[in-house]
Design an enzyme around this catalytic site. Structure first.
Site, PDB file in Angstrom:
ATOM      1  N   CYS A 203       0.818  -1.217   0.000  1.00 55.03           N
ATOM      2  CA  CYS A 203       0.000   0.000   0.000  1.00 55.03           C
ATOM      3  C   CYS A 203       0.847   1.261   0.000  1.00 55.03           C
ATOM      4  O   CYS A 203       0.310   2.362  -0.050  1.00 55.03           O
ATOM      5  CB  CYS A 203      -0.908   0.014   1.226  1.00 55.03           C
ATOM      6  SG  CYS A 203      -2.026  -1.390   1.322  1.00 55.03           S
ATOM      7  N   ARG A 249      -5.126   5.584  -2.448  1.00 59.08           N
ATOM      8  CA  ARG A 249      -5.508   4.221  -2.096  1.00 59.08           C
ATOM      9  C   ARG A 249      -5.549   4.030  -0.586  1.00 59.08           C
ATOM     10  O   ARG A 249      -6.472   3.408  -0.044  1.00 59.08           O
ATOM     11  CB  ARG A 249      -4.521   3.226  -2.715  1.00 59.08           C
ATOM     12  CG  ARG A 249      -4.880   1.780  -2.430  1.00 59.08           C
ATOM     13  CD  ARG A 249      -3.805   0.812  -2.869  1.00 59.08           C
ATOM     14  NE  ARG A 249      -4.222  -0.562  -2.657  1.00 59.08           N
ATOM     15  CZ  ARG A 249      -3.437  -1.612  -2.819  1.00 59.08           C
ATOM     16  NH1 ARG A 249      -2.181  -1.442  -3.211  1.00 59.08           N
ATOM     17  NH2 ARG A 249      -3.892  -2.832  -2.593  1.00 59.08           N
TER      18      ARG A 249
END
Length: 312
Positions: A203, A249
């Site tokens: 991530c 994100r």
């Protein structure tokens, strides 16, 4: 510019036809024992890379890079095969003596990151011995581009991801806190409401940086090969695009966790957010290229010959 003078235009079928592979087939017949040795080294290592890295999110771009790199080698072979001449056997032998033991050691202890690069080094040494330095120099881009099929060393991963993870975490926490969300955090740990999130390397942008760099290199080479200054500028744009996409994100995953729960954020929506952000990152590179087209034209005019030749 380059090592090969441009000739008159040729038919694309003549340039990229299957007949271009016939010299390679004849060489394989002549050096069949060497071909078996190369296969014995390359195939097990590629299998290890495919099973240990390509099946993960970090290495999902590997098969695409391998296919496009092989296409680039095939595409350029007809242009550079006239430059082929056997390399110096003594230099090749020294290369084998330097790289071979490292490859064997990495294979014995199963360090796939080192094994992949050492295998590739042995392959390049063999190519030098067969065709010499000039064809390899002419095909510098496919050679560099092929490196993206191998996983980076863990130490490099740690060095790159840790600052990204901490920076993206702090930025996400600060923004959501200003918007009134009950959020706090320390390092890569984020606490929102009753949930705790750990920002992993996936991530934090490393996957996007590697994958986007590979795709960006391929895009830049195919479309802007002649203008290397503009190509370098476009490549630099990949880093902020990837970081911005992964920041979005992380924000999305935090909000999904807050509103839908931890199970939703770690399931399908986690994977879907990664695919979506990667798609937006690729579109972002195309958008940067479109917005920077005036600069590309200016650089092209600067490189145009005084006699009025076609700009790059």
């Amino acid at each position: 510019m380059g090592d090969i003078a441009e000739g008159p235009p040729t038919d694309s079928s003549d340039r990229y036809g299957l007949t271009d592979l016939m010299p390679l087939v004849r060489s394989l017949r002549h050096f069949w024992m060497l071909a078996l040795g190369v296969a014995a080294v390359v195939l097990p290592t590629l299998y290890g890379v495919a099973t240990q890295n390509w099946t993960t999110e970090q290495g999902a771009h590997g098969p695409i890079v391998l296919a496009t790199a092989l296409w680039l080698f095939w595409r350029r072979w007809n242009e550079v095969r006239a430059l082929a001449a056997p390399g110096d056997t003594r230099i090749a032998a020294l290369g084998y003596l330097a790289v071979g033991p490292l490859y064997i050691l990495a294979r014995i202890i199963n360090v796939i990151e080192v094994e992949g690069f050492m295998m590739y080094g042995l392959l390049l040494i063999t190519a030098y011995w067969l065709v010499g330095w000039r064809p390899l120099r002419a095909m510098w881009f496919p050679i560099i581009y092929m490196l993206f099929i191998f996983p980076p060393p863990d130490t490099v991963v740690a060095m790159v991801t840790q600052p990204l993870k901490i920076g993206i975490s702090k930025a996400a926490i600060g923004l959501l806190y200003e918007l009134g969300y009950p959020i706090a955090g320390s390092g890569v740990m984020i606490i929102i409401s009753q949930y705790q999130l750990l920002i992993a390397a996936a991530c934090a942008g490393l996957n996007s940086l590697i994958s986007l760099s590979a795709i960006g290199l391929f895009y830049v080479y195919i479309r802007h090969n002649a203008n290397w200054r503009y190509a370098m500028l476009l490549m630099l744009a990949i880093v902020p695009v990837a970081i911005l996409a992964n920041f979005i994100r992380v924000l999305a995953l935090i909000l999904i966790t807050y509103y839908l729960g931890d199970e939703a954020a770690q399931g399908f929506l986690h994977t879907f957010s990664g695919i979506t952000m990667f798609l937006f990152s690729v579109l972002g590179i195309f958008a940067v290229d479109a917005l920077a087209s005036p600069l590309r034209h200016r650089l092209g005019r600067r490189r145009a010959p005084p006699g009025g030749g076609r700009p790059a």
